[in-house]
Design an enzyme around this catalytic site. Structure first.
Site, PDB file in Angstrom:
ATOM      1  N   ASP A   1       0.870  -1.166   0.000  1.00 42.96           N
ATOM      2  CA  ASP A   1       0.000   0.000   0.000  1.00 42.96           C
ATOM      3  C   ASP A   1       0.918   1.230   0.000  1.00 42.96           C
ATOM      4  OD1 ASP A   1      -2.361   1.655   0.528  1.00 42.96           O
ATOM      5  OD2 ASP A   1      -1.510   1.854   2.536  1.00 42.96           O
TER       6      ASP A   1
ATOM      7  N   ASP B   1      -0.134   5.161   0.802  1.00 43.37           N
ATOM      8  CA  ASP B   1      -0.364   6.156   1.857  1.00 43.37           C
ATOM      9  C   ASP B   1      -0.392   5.521   3.235  1.00 43.37           C
ATOM     10  OD1 ASP B   1      -0.770   8.353   0.053  1.00 43.37           O
ATOM     11  OD2 ASP B   1      -2.690   7.434  -0.454  1.00 43.37           O
TER      12      ASP B   1
ATOM     13  N   GLY C   1       9.080  14.273  34.367  1.00 41.32           N
ATOM     14  CA  GLY C   1       8.333  13.276  33.599  1.00 41.32           C
ATOM     15  C   GLY C   1       7.195  12.713  34.440  1.00 41.32           C
TER      16      GLY C   1
ATOM     17  N   LYS D   1      12.107   6.019  40.567  1.00 37.96           N
ATOM     18  CA  LYS D   1      11.412   5.445  41.732  1.00 37.96           C
ATOM     19  C   LYS D   1      10.919   4.034  41.482  1.00 37.96           C
ATOM     20  CE  LYS D   1       9.845   9.876  43.411  1.00 37.96           C
ATOM     21  NZ  LYS D   1       9.799  10.523  42.087  1.00 37.96           N
TER      22      LYS D   1
ATOM     23  N   THR E   1      14.908   8.540  33.537  1.00 40.79           N
ATOM     24  CA  THR E   1      14.846   9.018  32.151  1.00 40.79           C
ATOM     25  C   THR E   1      14.629  10.525  32.175  1.00 40.79           C
ATOM     26  OG1 THR E   1      12.471   8.536  32.070  1.00 40.79           O
ATOM     27  CG2 THR E   1      13.967   6.873  31.165  1.00 40.79           C
TER      28      THR E   1
ATOM     29  N   GLU F   1      11.996   9.439  26.097  1.00 40.82           N
ATOM     30  CA  GLU F   1      12.567   9.190  27.427  1.00 40.82           C
ATOM     31  C   GLU F   1      13.994   8.684  27.359  1.00 40.82           C
ATOM     32  OE1 GLU F   1      10.341   7.947  30.515  1.00 40.82           O
ATOM     33  OE2 GLU F   1       8.412   8.520  29.666  1.00 40.82           O
TER      34      GLU F   1
ATOM     35  N   LEU G   1      20.472   8.285  30.250  1.00 31.71           N
ATOM     36  CA  LEU G   1      21.889   8.519  30.016  1.00 31.71           C
ATOM     37  C   LEU G   1      22.691   7.423  30.718  1.00 31.71           C
ATOM     38  CD1 LEU G   1      20.546  11.130  29.106  1.00 31.71           C
ATOM     39  CD2 LEU G   1      22.401  12.414  30.175  1.00 31.71           C
TER      40      LEU G   1
HETATM   41  P1  ADP Z   1      10.959  12.101  35.756  1.00 40.08           P
HETATM   42  O1  ADP Z   1       9.750  11.287  35.740  1.00 40.08           O
HETATM   43  O2  ADP Z   1      10.765  13.472  36.253  1.00 40.08           O
HETATM   44  O3  ADP Z   1      11.670  12.056  34.441  1.00 40.08           O
HETATM   45  P2  ADP Z   1      12.824  10.136  36.692  1.00 40.08           P
HETATM   46  O4  ADP Z   1      12.592   9.301  37.899  1.00 40.08           O
HETATM   47  O5  ADP Z   1      12.704   9.483  35.338  1.00 40.08           O
HETATM   48  O6  ADP Z   1      11.896  11.375  36.807  1.00 40.08           O
HETATM   49  O7  ADP Z   1      14.248  10.754  36.835  1.00 40.08           O
HETATM   50  C1  ADP Z   1      14.748  11.520  35.781  1.00 40.08           C
HETATM   51  C2  ADP Z   1      15.629  12.643  36.278  1.00 40.08           C
HETATM   52  O8  ADP Z   1      16.757  12.119  36.971  1.00 40.08           O
HETATM   53  C3  ADP Z   1      16.205  13.405  35.104  1.00 40.08           C
HETATM   54  O9  ADP Z   1      15.357  14.465  34.739  1.00 40.08           O
HETATM   55  C4  ADP Z   1      17.531  13.883  35.634  1.00 40.08           C
HETATM   56  O10 ADP Z   1      17.369  15.132  36.248  1.00 40.08           O
HETATM   57  C5  ADP Z   1      17.928  12.852  36.672  1.00 40.08           C
HETATM   58  N1  ADP Z   1      18.927  11.859  36.251  1.00 40.08           N
HETATM   59  C6  ADP Z   1      19.942  11.432  37.025  1.00 40.08           C
HETATM   60  N2  ADP Z   1      20.692  10.526  36.418  1.00 40.08           N
HETATM   61  C7  ADP Z   1      20.146  10.327  35.179  1.00 40.08           C
HETATM   62  C8  ADP Z   1      20.507   9.493  34.072  1.00 40.08           C
HETATM   63  N3  ADP Z   1      21.563   8.670  34.112  1.00 40.08           N
HETATM   64  N4  ADP Z   1      19.722   9.559  32.955  1.00 40.08           N
HETATM   65  C9  ADP Z   1      18.652  10.369  32.928  1.00 40.08           C
HETATM   66  N5  ADP Z   1      18.284  11.184  33.925  1.00 40.08           N
HETATM   67  C10 ADP Z   1      19.015  11.181  35.075  1.00 40.08           C
HETATM   68  N1  RBF Z   2       8.367   1.041  28.586  1.00 34.39           N
HETATM   69  C1  RBF Z   2       7.526   0.079  28.152  1.00 34.39           C
HETATM   70  O1  RBF Z   2       6.384   0.047  28.566  1.00 34.39           O
HETATM   71  N2  RBF Z   2       7.936  -0.852  27.238  1.00 34.39           N
HETATM   72  C2  RBF Z   2       9.201  -0.878  26.760  1.00 34.39           C
HETATM   73  O2  RBF Z   2       9.518  -1.743  25.941  1.00 34.39           O
HETATM   74  C3  RBF Z   2      10.134   0.111  27.229  1.00 34.39           C
HETATM   75  N3  RBF Z   2      11.419   0.133  26.783  1.00 34.39           N
HETATM   76  C4  RBF Z   2      12.287   1.087  27.265  1.00 34.39           C
HETATM   77  C5  RBF Z   2      13.612   1.096  26.838  1.00 34.39           C
HETATM   78  C6  RBF Z   2      14.519   2.067  27.314  1.00 34.39           C
HETATM   79  C7  RBF Z   2      15.932   2.051  26.838  1.00 34.39           C
HETATM   80  C8  RBF Z   2      14.077   3.039  28.246  1.00 34.39           C
HETATM   81  C9  RBF Z   2      15.018   4.064  28.784  1.00 34.39           C
HETATM   82  C10 RBF Z   2      12.753   3.021  28.665  1.00 34.39           C
HETATM   83  C11 RBF Z   2      11.850   2.067  28.200  1.00 34.39           C
HETATM   84  N4  RBF Z   2      10.514   2.013  28.622  1.00 34.39           N
HETATM   85  C12 RBF Z   2       9.650   1.057  28.152  1.00 34.39           C
HETATM   86  C13 RBF Z   2       9.968   3.175  29.320  1.00 34.39           C
HETATM   87  C14 RBF Z   2       9.826   3.033  30.764  1.00 34.39           C
HETATM   88  O3  RBF Z   2       8.561   2.453  30.992  1.00 34.39           O
HETATM   89  C15 RBF Z   2       9.892   4.481  31.226  1.00 34.39           C
HETATM   90  O4  RBF Z   2      11.211   4.852  31.293  1.00 34.39           O
HETATM   91  C16 RBF Z   2       9.164   4.677  32.504  1.00 34.39           C
HETATM   92  O5  RBF Z   2       7.808   4.691  32.178  1.00 34.39           O
HETATM   93  C17 RBF Z   2       9.556   5.963  33.181  1.00 34.39           C
HETATM   94  O6  RBF Z   2       8.811   7.053  32.736  1.00 34.39           O
HETATM   95 MG    MG Z   3      11.696  10.234  33.323  1.00 34.37          MG
END
Ligand code: ADP
Ligand code: RBF
Ligand code: MG
Length: 380
Positions: free
Chosen positions: A15, A17, A246, A252, A258, A310, A313
């Site tokens: 297909d 589109d 986020g 947590k 992320t 998300e 690092l």
């Molecule tokens: P949120 O839901 O606010 O993104 P997370 O529990 O995912 O909270 O934590 C993400 C935060 O943690 C980032 O915004 C950043 O400030 C901090 N942080 C610390 N180490 C890392 C890392 N290795 N990768 C990504 N974020 C990190």
């Molecule tokens: N969430 C999912 O529900 N399914 C996935 O397959 C999934 N893969 C991920 C892979 C990577 C490398 C990362 C960093 C996150 C992934 N997550 C996935 C997201 C994860 O659920 C998310 O980081 C949490 O919801 C925190 O917001």
């Molecule tokens: Mg996050």
């Protein structure tokens, strides 16, 4: 999702589109402008009412749904030139070129079967080098008696490829297309172009998230040979902005922080890139450049309502860096986002992604992007 080989296929019917061309964005842009003229507001959630339809069917559906003061044919006459002006701006669906080049290279017969009109098909594909000659047949909605979901368009394609219907595989984004392909007795791979629709595609033999996930081998077709150490190189793309709060569960709930980016201003980028797990390089303006693995999508495990980016690092930081400028260059793809039976299995899989990214980013093919000017903030 299908795990085993389905059956031996000799030809592929595609297909256009929503499957090869990312037309959704343009359809939304044109309809937004158009509806204003009629004092209405285009609602993108209504896109599913027109996906896979012929232009006239789509027009009729919209005229009725919006109670427009015009006939479907008038609607079409007015809107057709607005669409034609945009064909040159259509982006390819990720993996479309790769698929066409791969099948051509291996001399797999290919046909294009689209509900849109012959002239618009020709015009749309003319912008993509080597496409037209890759298709042994092109069948348009205005060249058959009954368009999709009727099987006619697919049966005609098989005939022109000199293949039995059961030797053909259909790749389709729309429900009418999937139903038509099955009614023609063909194998069907669905690649839904609209989000969170896969449950509607029960009729398909396989539902994949994007063409990047298509596995020709399952259908007895020559496998792709471009995967390297569990990763698929992609055309690098950039995104950046301040780190925002986020969902508050990365660290947590998962122990995997992320650093979320605001999706405002990136909605076009987000709709262009299929959900999935990717990797690349991340720069924090005041700290340096780090390896990174990330997910794009709705996190099926948590079933978010918003598509997010998300990035995790791959480095231990002492604390948070909310508000800091984060720049990403995304260089490769790892896998589709999936649901998991338990939090442990999700966490385990994400750690696996991290290891894959960590290792792959040392390959010259990917490591060279560590010096990408976008990461230094001098280009965007
Ligand atoms: P949120 O839901 O606010 O993104 P997370 O529990 O995912 O909270 O934590 C993400 C935060 O943690 C980032 O915004 C950043 O400030 C901090 N942080 C610390 N180490 C890392 C890392 N290795 N990768 C990504 N974020 C990190
Ligand atoms: N969430 C999912 O529900 N399914 C996935 O397959 C999934 N893969 C991920 C892979 C990577 C490398 C990362 C960093 C996150 C992934 N997550 C996935 C997201 C994860 O659920 C998310 O980081 C949490 O919801 C925190 O917001
Ligand atoms: Mg996050």
């Amino acid at each position: 999702m299908a795990k085993t080989m389905k059956k031996l296929i000799s030809g592929v019917i595609l297909d256009l589109d929503g499957t090869l061309l990312n037309t959704d964005g343009i359809v939304n842009d044109v309809l937004r402008v158009f509806m204003v003229k009629y004092g209405k507001q285009w609602d993108e959630r209504k896109a599913n009412k027109i996906v896979g339809k012929t232009p006239l069917e789509a027009a009729a559906a919209l005229v009725e749904d919006y109670g427009l003061a015009c006939g479907a044919d008038e609607f079409l006459t007015e809107i057709t030139p607005m669409f034609s002006d945009q064909w040159c701006n259509i982006k390819l669906c990720p993996g479309a070129n790769r698929l066409i080049k791969h099948l051509s290279l291996h001399n797999v017969p290919m046909a294009l079967a689209s509900n849109s009109q012959r002239t618009s098909i020709e015009s749309k594909i003319s912008y993509h080098q080597g496409w037209k000659k890759s298709f042994s047949a092109i069948i348009a909605g205005d060249e058959v008696v009954a368009p999709k979901p009727s099987p006619e368009i697919f049966l005609e394609a098989a005939k022109r490829l000199s293949l039995e219907p059961s030797d053909c595989l259909v790749i389709e984004d729309s429900l009418p297309g999937v139903l038509g392909g099955k009614a023609a007795g063909m194998g069907v791979v669905a690649v839904p172009s609209l989000p969170k629709q896969s449950h509607l595609y029960m009729a398909a033999d396989e539902v994949i998230n994007s063409l990047l996930d298509f596995q020709p081998k399952r259908w007895g077709l020559p496998p792709f040979e471009d995967w390297i150490e569990g990763t698929l190189p992609i055309e690098p793309w950039h995104v950046g902005g301040p780190v925002i709060k986020g969902f508050g569960r990365g660290s947590k709930v998962l122990g995997i922080p992320t650093a979320n980016l605001s999706t405002q201003g990136y909605s076009a980028l987000l709709s262009e890139h299929p959900s999935g797990v990717y990797f690349g390089w991340a720069a924090l303006s005041t700290r340096g450049v780090y390896k990174m693995a990330m997910s794009i999508g709705w996190n099926p495990y948590f079933n978010n309502s918003e598509k997010t980016i998300e990035p995790w690092l791959l480095h231990e930081f002492d604390g948070d860096f909310y508000g800091e400028e984060l720049r990403l260059v995304i260089v490769g793809y790892i896998r589709p986002e999936t649901n998991f039976p338990s939090l442990e299995s999700l966490v385990g899989k994400i750690h696996g992604d991290g290891r894959i990214a960590e290792k792959a980013l040392d390959l010259p093919l990917y490591s060279k992007f560590r010096d990408d000017p976008h990461l230094k903030g001098s280009a965007s």
